[in-house]
Write an enzyme that holds these catalytic residues in place. Structure first.
Site, PDB file in Angstrom:
ATOM      1  N   TYR A 122       0.847  -1.209   0.000  1.00 37.19           N
ATOM      2  CA  TYR A 122       0.000   0.000   0.000  1.00 37.19           C
ATOM      3  C   TYR A 122       0.880   1.255   0.000  1.00 37.19           C
ATOM      4  O   TYR A 122       0.683   2.174  -0.790  1.00 37.19           O
ATOM      5  CB  TYR A 122      -0.914  -0.033   1.235  1.00 37.19           C
ATOM      6  CG  TYR A 122      -1.855   1.145   1.375  1.00 37.19           C
ATOM      7  CD1 TYR A 122      -3.100   1.138   0.755  1.00 37.19           C
ATOM      8  CD2 TYR A 122      -1.529   2.250   2.151  1.00 37.19           C
ATOM      9  CE1 TYR A 122      -3.990   2.202   0.894  1.00 37.19           C
ATOM     10  CE2 TYR A 122      -2.400   3.319   2.299  1.00 37.19           C
ATOM     11  CZ  TYR A 122      -3.631   3.288   1.666  1.00 37.19           C
ATOM     12  OH  TYR A 122      -4.506   4.352   1.808  1.00 37.19           O
TER      13      TYR A 122
ATOM     14  N   THR B  19     -13.250   5.528   7.608  1.00 39.77           N
ATOM     15  CA  THR B  19     -13.920   4.811   6.519  1.00 39.77           C
ATOM     16  C   THR B  19     -13.777   3.312   6.796  1.00 39.77           C
ATOM     17  O   THR B  19     -12.989   2.905   7.673  1.00 39.77           O
ATOM     18  CB  THR B  19     -13.239   5.099   5.162  1.00 39.77           C
ATOM     19  OG1 THR B  19     -11.959   4.461   5.175  1.00 39.77           O
ATOM     20  CG2 THR B  19     -13.089   6.583   4.880  1.00 39.77           C
TER      21      THR B  19
HETATM   22  P1  NAP Z   1     -12.924   2.338   1.161  1.00 43.87           P
HETATM   23  O1  NAP Z   1     -14.021   2.825   2.074  1.00 43.87           O
HETATM   24  O2  NAP Z   1     -12.458   0.931   1.291  1.00 43.87           O
HETATM   25  O3  NAP Z   1     -13.379   2.624  -0.362  1.00 43.87           O
HETATM   26  C1  NAP Z   1     -12.630   2.161  -1.450  1.00 43.87           C
HETATM   27  C2  NAP Z   1     -13.595   1.665  -2.533  1.00 43.87           C
HETATM   28  O4  NAP Z   1     -12.821   1.236  -3.680  1.00 43.87           O
HETATM   29  C3  NAP Z   1     -14.432   0.454  -2.069  1.00 43.87           C
HETATM   30  O5  NAP Z   1     -15.780   0.588  -2.466  1.00 43.87           O
HETATM   31  C4  NAP Z   1     -13.755  -0.684  -2.814  1.00 43.87           C
HETATM   32  O6  NAP Z   1     -14.598  -1.802  -3.040  1.00 43.87           O
HETATM   33  C5  NAP Z   1     -13.377  -0.006  -4.112  1.00 43.87           C
HETATM   34  N1  NAP Z   1     -12.447  -0.828  -4.887  1.00 43.87           N
HETATM   35  C6  NAP Z   1     -11.515  -1.687  -4.427  1.00 43.87           C
HETATM   36  N2  NAP Z   1     -10.878  -2.290  -5.445  1.00 43.87           N
HETATM   37  C7  NAP Z   1     -11.432  -1.809  -6.597  1.00 43.87           C
HETATM   38  C8  NAP Z   1     -11.211  -2.075  -7.960  1.00 43.87           C
HETATM   39  N3  NAP Z   1     -10.281  -2.949  -8.370  1.00 43.87           N
HETATM   40  N4  NAP Z   1     -11.952  -1.407  -8.879  1.00 43.87           N
HETATM   41  C9  NAP Z   1     -12.906  -0.527  -8.484  1.00 43.87           C
HETATM   42  N5  NAP Z   1     -13.152  -0.229  -7.186  1.00 43.87           N
HETATM   43  C10 NAP Z   1     -12.429  -0.877  -6.250  1.00 43.87           C
HETATM   44  O7  NAP Z   1     -11.618   3.237   1.324  1.00 43.87           O
HETATM   45  P2  NAP Z   1     -11.397   4.795   1.684  1.00 43.87           P
HETATM   46  O8  NAP Z   1     -10.768   4.849   3.017  1.00 43.87           O
HETATM   47  O9  NAP Z   1     -12.591   5.605   1.370  1.00 43.87           O
HETATM   48  O10 NAP Z   1     -10.238   5.119   0.626  1.00 43.87           O
HETATM   49  C11 NAP Z   1     -10.432   5.933  -0.522  1.00 43.87           C
HETATM   50  C12 NAP Z   1      -9.068   6.412  -0.984  1.00 43.87           C
HETATM   51  O11 NAP Z   1      -8.489   7.221   0.032  1.00 43.87           O
HETATM   52  C13 NAP Z   1      -8.077   5.274  -1.240  1.00 43.87           C
HETATM   53  O12 NAP Z   1      -7.250   5.628  -2.332  1.00 43.87           O
HETATM   54  C14 NAP Z   1      -7.264   5.235   0.036  1.00 43.87           C
HETATM   55  O13 NAP Z   1      -5.984   4.680  -0.176  1.00 43.87           O
HETATM   56  C15 NAP Z   1      -7.187   6.719   0.321  1.00 43.87           C
HETATM   57  N6  NAP Z   1      -6.850   7.052   1.715  1.00 43.87           N
HETATM   58  C16 NAP Z   1      -7.638   6.638   2.740  1.00 43.87           C
HETATM   59  C17 NAP Z   1      -7.269   6.987   4.020  1.00 43.87           C
HETATM   60  C18 NAP Z   1      -8.106   6.565   5.219  1.00 43.87           C
HETATM   61  O14 NAP Z   1      -7.633   6.710   6.340  1.00 43.87           O
HETATM   62  N7  NAP Z   1      -9.313   6.080   5.037  1.00 43.87           N
HETATM   63  C19 NAP Z   1      -6.124   7.763   4.260  1.00 43.87           C
HETATM   64  C20 NAP Z   1      -5.347   8.152   3.175  1.00 43.87           C
HETATM   65  C21 NAP Z   1      -5.717   7.789   1.888  1.00 43.87           C
HETATM   66  P3  NAP Z   1     -14.483  -3.039  -1.996  1.00 43.87           P
HETATM   67  O15 NAP Z   1     -15.013  -2.515  -0.686  1.00 43.87           O
HETATM   68  O16 NAP Z   1     -15.352  -4.098  -2.610  1.00 43.87           O
HETATM   69  O17 NAP Z   1     -13.029  -3.406  -1.931  1.00 43.87           O
END
Ligand code: NAP
Length: 232
Positions: A151, A186
């Protein structure tokens, strides 16, 4: 015609909140995700709220699937003004315990997807002389921990790729930016907490270590992304 904004990872967390926010800002939102149920739920709520949105079930790491997304975009006859690359996955294990398949999957979903989606969005944006691509990197690109090495590598790659694309495409009117969130509450963050211990105890520990005494909310990132999409 109404501007089109595509958001990947739109079925959950930051992507879903961003898709929502862009809908409220007046875009027609193309919500892309691999989670069919989450997409349906987003679509129901968006339409109930009077937002304009369509959903697209696709694996954003897949070349053919991303071709299908942009074939569909071509039929919509709406200027593609924004692309937000938010889809990502994380595998929690020590670096020495990561399999080759796990490494490839995380790098593909998180990093190859950004290259695929951005490259395919570019001609639409160049044609209209404007467009904004926002990639979600992470604080992990700078400071990380031992359980999330693929990651972390993918997020460092997104930050670097964002700079390369911004330089390559800026003069044709395509702006490329990255946001690097800290912990945001999230399902992904919750999975991270459960990977290291008891979820609530770990949340309390995490909160105490943060400047605000709490994790961020998805809307706080969605607002930043909405701003980056808006500036012409
Ligand atoms: P999340 O709630 O897990 O949402 C991510 C979404 O992407 C989920 O619906 C997931 O589906 C979908 N996904 C996974 N693999 C995929 C694929 N191959 N094609 C299409 N969609 C796919 O995560 P989040 O925390 O909102 O993260 C959103 C972004 O913010 C990510 O890039 C993450 O790295 C970044 N981020 C998050 C944080 C944090 O603390 N939350 C901090 C820094 C950066 P599934 O649930 O079925 O896998």
């Amino acid at each position: 015609p109404v501007d089109l904004a595509i958001v990947t990872g739109a079925a959950s967390g930051i992507g879903r909140e961003t898709a929502w926010q862009l809908g409220r800002s007046g875009y027609f939102v193309g919500a892309v995700d691999i989670d069919a149920e989450g997409l349906e739920e987003f679509s129901r709520k968006a339409h109930a709220d009077g937002l304009s949105a369509g959903i697209f079930l696709a694996d954003v790491s897949d070349d053919t699937a991303t071709n299908r997304i942009f074939s569909h975009v071509a039929t919509l006859k709406k200027p593609l003004a924004a692309l937000v690359n938010a889809a990502a996955i994380c595998i929690f294990a020590n670096p020495e315990d990561i399999s080759l398949d796990q490494w490839d999957r995380v790098l593909s979903v998180n990093l190859r997807s950004v290259w695929l989606m951005s490259n395919k969005a570019r001609p639409f944006m160049v044609e209209s002389g404007r467009g904004s691509i926002v990639n979600i990197s992470s604080v992990h690109a700078w400071a990380t921990d031992h359980l999330v090495s693929p990651y972390t590598a993918s997020k460092g790659g997104i930050s670097a790729l964002t700079r390369a694309l911004a330089i390559a495409w800026g003069k044709s009117g395509v702006r490329v930016n990255a946001v690097l969130p800290g912990p945001i509450d999230t399902p992904l963050m919750r999975a991270n907490l459960r990977a290291v211990g008891d979820e609530e105890a770990e949340y309390a520990k995490l909160s105490a270590s943060l400047a605000l005494g709490r994790a961020g909310q998805p809307v706080e990132i969605a607002n930043v992304i909405d701003f980056l999409c808006s500036a012409k």
